[in-house]
Structures are given as C-alpha cells and as structure tokens.
Design a protein around this motif. Structure first.
Motif, PDB file in Angstrom:
ATOM      1  N   GLY A 261       0.850  -1.188   0.000  1.00  0.00           N
ATOM      2  CA  GLY A 261       0.000   0.000   0.000  1.00  0.00           C
ATOM      3  C   GLY A 261       0.876   1.224   0.000  1.00  0.00           C
ATOM      4  O   GLY A 261       2.064   1.152   0.346  1.00  0.00           O
ATOM      5  N   ASN A 262       0.309   2.337  -0.435  1.00  0.00           N
ATOM      6  CA  ASN A 262       1.045   3.604  -0.419  1.00  0.00           C
ATOM      7  C   ASN A 262       0.502   4.458   0.704  1.00  0.00           C
ATOM      8  O   ASN A 262      -0.693   4.393   1.034  1.00  0.00           O
ATOM      9  CB  ASN A 262       0.885   4.338  -1.747  1.00  0.00           C
ATOM     10  CG  ASN A 262       1.555   3.557  -2.869  1.00  0.00           C
ATOM     11  OD1 ASN A 262       2.730   3.191  -2.780  1.00  0.00           O
ATOM     12  ND2 ASN A 262       0.785   3.273  -3.915  1.00  0.00           N
ATOM     13  N   TYR A 263       1.375   5.288   1.253  1.00  0.00           N
ATOM     14  CA  TYR A 263       0.946   6.091   2.393  1.00  0.00           C
ATOM     15  C   TYR A 263       0.069   7.251   1.948  1.00  0.00           C
ATOM     16  O   TYR A 263       0.434   8.026   1.074  1.00  0.00           O
ATOM     17  CB  TYR A 263       2.148   6.617   3.179  1.00  0.00           C
ATOM     18  CG  TYR A 263       1.711   7.245   4.477  1.00  0.00           C
ATOM     19  CD1 TYR A 263       1.312   6.445   5.546  1.00  0.00           C
ATOM     20  CD2 TYR A 263       1.623   8.620   4.618  1.00  0.00           C
ATOM     21  CE1 TYR A 263       0.861   7.001   6.734  1.00  0.00           C
ATOM     22  CE2 TYR A 263       1.171   9.183   5.808  1.00  0.00           C
ATOM     23  CZ  TYR A 263       0.786   8.363   6.849  1.00  0.00           C
ATOM     24  OH  TYR A 263       0.327   8.922   8.017  1.00  0.00           O
ATOM     25  N   ILE A 264      -1.104   7.339   2.537  1.00  0.00           N
ATOM     26  CA  ILE A 264      -1.927   8.537   2.365  1.00  0.00           C
ATOM     27  C   ILE A 264      -2.005   9.215   3.723  1.00  0.00           C
ATOM     28  O   ILE A 264      -1.962   8.561   4.762  1.00  0.00           O
ATOM     29  CB  ILE A 264      -3.344   8.216   1.822  1.00  0.00           C
ATOM     30  CG1 ILE A 264      -3.972   7.028   2.554  1.00  0.00           C
ATOM     31  CG2 ILE A 264      -3.310   7.959   0.338  1.00  0.00           C
ATOM     32  CD1 ILE A 264      -5.378   6.706   2.119  1.00  0.00           C
TER      33      ILE A 264
ATOM     34  N   HIS B 114      -9.782   5.761  -2.289  1.00  0.00           N
ATOM     35  CA  HIS B 114      -8.469   5.105  -2.193  1.00  0.00           C
ATOM     36  C   HIS B 114      -8.632   3.590  -2.166  1.00  0.00           C
ATOM     37  O   HIS B 114      -9.695   3.080  -1.837  1.00  0.00           O
ATOM     38  CB  HIS B 114      -7.727   5.575  -0.939  1.00  0.00           C
ATOM     39  CG  HIS B 114      -7.412   7.041  -0.949  1.00  0.00           C
ATOM     40  ND1 HIS B 114      -6.277   7.564  -1.531  1.00  0.00           N
ATOM     41  CD2 HIS B 114      -8.101   8.097  -0.467  1.00  0.00           C
ATOM     42  CE1 HIS B 114      -6.278   8.876  -1.394  1.00  0.00           C
ATOM     43  NE2 HIS B 114      -7.380   9.233  -0.754  1.00  0.00           N
ATOM     44  N   SER B 115      -7.542   2.894  -2.480  1.00  0.00           N
ATOM     45  CA  SER B 115      -7.611   1.428  -2.480  1.00  0.00           C
ATOM     46  C   SER B 115      -7.643   0.916  -1.042  1.00  0.00           C
ATOM     47  O   SER B 115      -7.178   1.601  -0.112  1.00  0.00           O
ATOM     48  CB  SER B 115      -6.398   0.843  -3.189  1.00  0.00           C
ATOM     49  OG  SER B 115      -5.259   0.975  -2.374  1.00  0.00           O
TER      50      SER B 115
ATOM     51  N   ASN C 262      -5.858  -1.406   0.148  1.00  0.00           N
ATOM     52  CA  ASN C 262      -4.468  -1.545   0.606  1.00  0.00           C
ATOM     53  C   ASN C 262      -3.929  -0.226   1.173  1.00  0.00           C
ATOM     54  O   ASN C 262      -3.300  -0.206   2.233  1.00  0.00           O
ATOM     55  CB  ASN C 262      -3.553  -1.995  -0.539  1.00  0.00           C
ATOM     56  CG  ASN C 262      -3.918  -3.373  -1.018  1.00  0.00           C
ATOM     57  OD1 ASN C 262      -4.775  -3.517  -1.879  1.00  0.00           O
ATOM     58  ND2 ASN C 262      -3.319  -4.386  -0.441  1.00  0.00           N
ATOM     59  N   ASP C 263      -4.175   0.860   0.435  1.00  0.00           N
ATOM     60  CA  ASP C 263      -3.668   2.159   0.897  1.00  0.00           C
ATOM     61  C   ASP C 263      -4.295   2.551   2.241  1.00  0.00           C
ATOM     62  O   ASP C 263      -3.613   3.062   3.122  1.00  0.00           O
ATOM     63  CB  ASP C 263      -3.955   3.256  -0.139  1.00  0.00           C
ATOM     64  CG  ASP C 263      -3.077   3.094  -1.376  1.00  0.00           C
ATOM     65  OD1 ASP C 263      -2.240   2.160  -1.381  1.00  0.00           O
ATOM     66  OD2 ASP C 263      -3.229   3.881  -2.332  1.00  0.00           O
TER      67      ASP C 263
ATOM     68  N   TYR D 213      -2.865   0.123   5.017  1.00  0.00           N
ATOM     69  CA  TYR D 213      -1.450   0.432   5.245  1.00  0.00           C
ATOM     70  C   TYR D 213      -1.301   1.746   6.020  1.00  0.00           C
ATOM     71  O   TYR D 213      -0.602   1.815   7.036  1.00  0.00           O
ATOM     72  CB  TYR D 213      -0.716   0.498   3.909  1.00  0.00           C
ATOM     73  CG  TYR D 213       0.712   0.974   4.012  1.00  0.00           C
ATOM     74  CD1 TYR D 213       1.705   0.145   4.530  1.00  0.00           C
ATOM     75  CD2 TYR D 213       1.072   2.259   3.588  1.00  0.00           C
ATOM     76  CE1 TYR D 213       3.017   0.584   4.632  1.00  0.00           C
ATOM     77  CE2 TYR D 213       2.387   2.701   3.692  1.00  0.00           C
ATOM     78  CZ  TYR D 213       3.352   1.859   4.216  1.00  0.00           C
ATOM     79  OH  TYR D 213       4.639   2.304   4.324  1.00  0.00           O
ATOM     80  N   SER D 214      -1.975   2.782   5.556  1.00  0.00           N
ATOM     81  CA  SER D 214      -1.793   4.111   6.151  1.00  0.00           C
ATOM     82  C   SER D 214      -2.397   4.195   7.549  1.00  0.00           C
ATOM     83  O   SER D 214      -1.848   4.852   8.432  1.00  0.00           O
ATOM     84  CB  SER D 214      -2.440   5.176   5.252  1.00  0.00           C
ATOM     85  OG  SER D 214      -1.981   5.012   3.932  1.00  0.00           O
TER      86      SER D 214
END
Ligand code: AMP
Ligand code: MG
Length: 326
Positions: A184-187, A214-215, A217-218, A221-222
C-alpha cells in the motif's frame, strides 16, 4: 498449589489452571463471535453462560485434575462489559463457596502484564497493552502499575475492527487489515497524540471517508502506519521517562507483525530489550487470571470476602496495590 482462573470481561470465556511456580496446566477458552457487527452484550452474556460448564470441564481434563484438587479460585473483576463480567463473577463465587477455597477478583489489565512477565521473563518492563477495548502504556513505579499514556476514546483493536467492518471484513478484523496493509502507499492521516494520550476515533472517521477514493491496501497500510507510530512514540517516551530498559507488548493486537517491528526498532535504537507475549496468551485468557490470582494469594491467603467481589466495570490499572513487587 493450584489456582483456577476465570476470564470473562468481553468476547472470551476462558478458564486456566496454573501452579505456584507459574507452570500453566491448562488454558481453555470459548470465544463469542457476533453474527453481525461488534460484541452484542446480551448475546455475549448468553454465550458465556452456555459454555461455562464445558470450558471448566475441558480445562480440568487438559490439566488432568479434579475440581477438588483446586486450592484457589480467581476471576476477572473488571474492567469490562457489566453483564459479561457478572457471569465470571457468579460462576467463580459458586465454585469458591462449593469448594470452600479462597477467592480473588483480578484486574484484567494487570493480568495481561503479569502473564507477559511470566512467559517472557521480563522483569520490569514498560508495557504496551493493546486490545479490543484497551490501549494503555503502563509501568510499575511506587507500589502500583501506573498508566503513562492511554487512549482517550476507543481501543486500537476496536478501531481496527470498526474500520474492518466498514471494509466488509468479518470480526475480528485486525488480522485482515494487517494482510491488506502489506502492500500500500501512504496517504496522509491525522496523527493524534495529546501529551502522552492517544485518540483513534477521529482517524477512524477519516479512514471511513477515504474509502471511496483510495484502495483498500492504501487505507489499511496508512491507518496501521499512523496508529502504530503513535503507539510507538508514546511507548518510547514512557521508556525515556522511567529509564526502564525493557518493553513488553501484550493484548490481542500484539499479534500484529508491523507493530512488533516498529517497537523493536525503537527498542534497538534505545538499547532496550523488546518482548512479545506468545500469541495464545496475548489475547484474553484464563491462565493470566489464574496466575495473577496466585500472586495475590501469596499476600492474602484468606482471599476476598464475597461482598468485596462485586464487579468493577471501570476498574483502572493504577487503582490496584501490587504487594508482590518490591
Ligand atoms: P483482545 O481484546 O486482547 O482479545 O484482542 C482482540 C483484538 O485484537 C481485536 O480487536 C482484533 O482485531 C485484534 N487483533 C488480533 N490479531 C491482530 C493482528 N494480527 N493485527 C491487528 N489486530 C489484531
Ligand atoms: Mg484484554
């Protein structure tokens, strides 16, 4: 000497049996699973009432003993859900009166710490206790387990479960969120540490709003990165303040590998030792209540009077005298 301990504060009805050396002879449990949503107090109470006898039977069988071999009875007196607490209280009072054995009401949060110390051989840790209902950073000073920081609203486990429900996952959702958080990417999320206290409910609301754009995963993760960083920061400050050199992670959320990783990096940087309670004993369990009952017995062999065993739904960790630590 054998102590039988009964856990009944929330979803878990558990009975453990330990001896005076801390050998765990049995640790049986039956966990209530809501059909929809979170814990429904009335359903949970009924669940515990229905399984109590079977869990007792299994616990005695696993320990290979009879009820008459028990010397001490203990139960989780609080904090927890009132109706649910009452099942454990009534059950243990009946056992203690029937067997004519001393009875002890145990503080559930302290039991999490004591079983952690027993099993990891840590001596004087700063404890991060993270579960469904509780989130506390605790350390022993001047006769009591003091709370150095805690959530001002919901427990981190509860926050994870509520987010999970929103994402369509089953209860408990913590493990599912951990899985999705692996990539995931950080939001950006608000980071809510107030002094030494934490707040998760605002971040939860934020996460729910972000689901649309947002997904999964994101989001997972965030959410984890933000909340776990907050927990690590407060734990680190408690370590610095108390000058202790051990950190103990316990409670159901202790199973989370990313939380473990963050804390272990922090400990390494500070030269502190990091301990995690084995998973079977990290979530609610009867063995931790039995072991704490055993510790209490050593300083009060007669046990509590029945009128002293009323449940205490808001019982705080720092209200309890701890004679067994010098
Ligand atoms: P407890 O109340 O101590 O029994 O802990 C239950 C809580 O632990 C629930 O909120 C679960 O979602 C949470 N939990 C269990 N496993 C994990 C995990 N791997 N990551 C995060 N939370 C978890
Ligand atoms: Mg707990």
């Amino acid at each position: 000497m054998l102590c039988l301990g009964i856990e009944s504060t929330a979803h878990t009805f558990g009975i453990g049996i330990v001896d005076e050396k801390g050998n765990i002879l049995s640790n049986e449990k039956d966990v209530y699973k809501p059909k929809v949503g979170g814990i429904h107090p009335k359903e949970c109470t009924e669940h515990h009432l229905n399984v109590a006898n079977d869990v007792l039977k299994k616990s005695l069988e696993t320990a290979k003993i009879n009820l008459n071999d028990i010397d001490i009875i203990s139960f989780s007196q609080g904090p927890g859900i009132p109706g649910v607490l009452r099942i454990g209280a009534v059950f243990s009072r009946a056992l203690a009166l029937k067997l004519k054995k001393p009875l002890f009401g145990v503080n559930h949060c302290i039991a999490h710490i004591e079983i952690g110390k027993l099993l990891t051989h840590s001596i004087d840790p700063v404890t991060l206790y993270v579960s469904g209902g509780n989130t506390q950073v605790i350390a022993f000073t001047e006769g009591k387990y003091r709370i150095f920081g805690e959530t001002q609203d919901i427990g981190i486990g509860n926050a994870l479960d509520k987010l999970a429900r929103e994402l369509g996952f089953e209860h408990p959702g913590g493990p599912k969120i951990e899985e999705y958080a692996k990539s995931g990417n950080y939001i950006n999320f608000s980071y809510v540490v107030k002094g030494m206290d934490l707040s998760f409910s605002g971040i939860l609301t934020e996460a729910k709003k972000k689901i649309k754009n947002h997904s999964i995963n994101d989001i997972c993760y965030s959410f984890q990165e933000t909340c776990f960083a907050m927990l690590t920061e407060v734990t680190e400050r408690a370590v610095a303040h108390t000058d202790k050199n051990e950190v103990l992670l316990t409670g159901g959320v202790a199973a989370n590998k990313r939380l473990q990783e963050m804390l272990s990096i922090m400990c390494k940087e500070r030269g502190a030792k990091f301990y995690v309670v084995p998973q079977e004993f990290a979530g609610d369990n009867g063995a931790m209540i039995a072991w704490t009952g055993m510790l209490m017995y050593k300083y009060n062999p007669h046990g509590m009077k029945i009128y002293e065993t009323k449940i205490n739904r808001f019982w705080r960790t720092d209200e309890v005298d701890i004679p067994w630590i010098s």
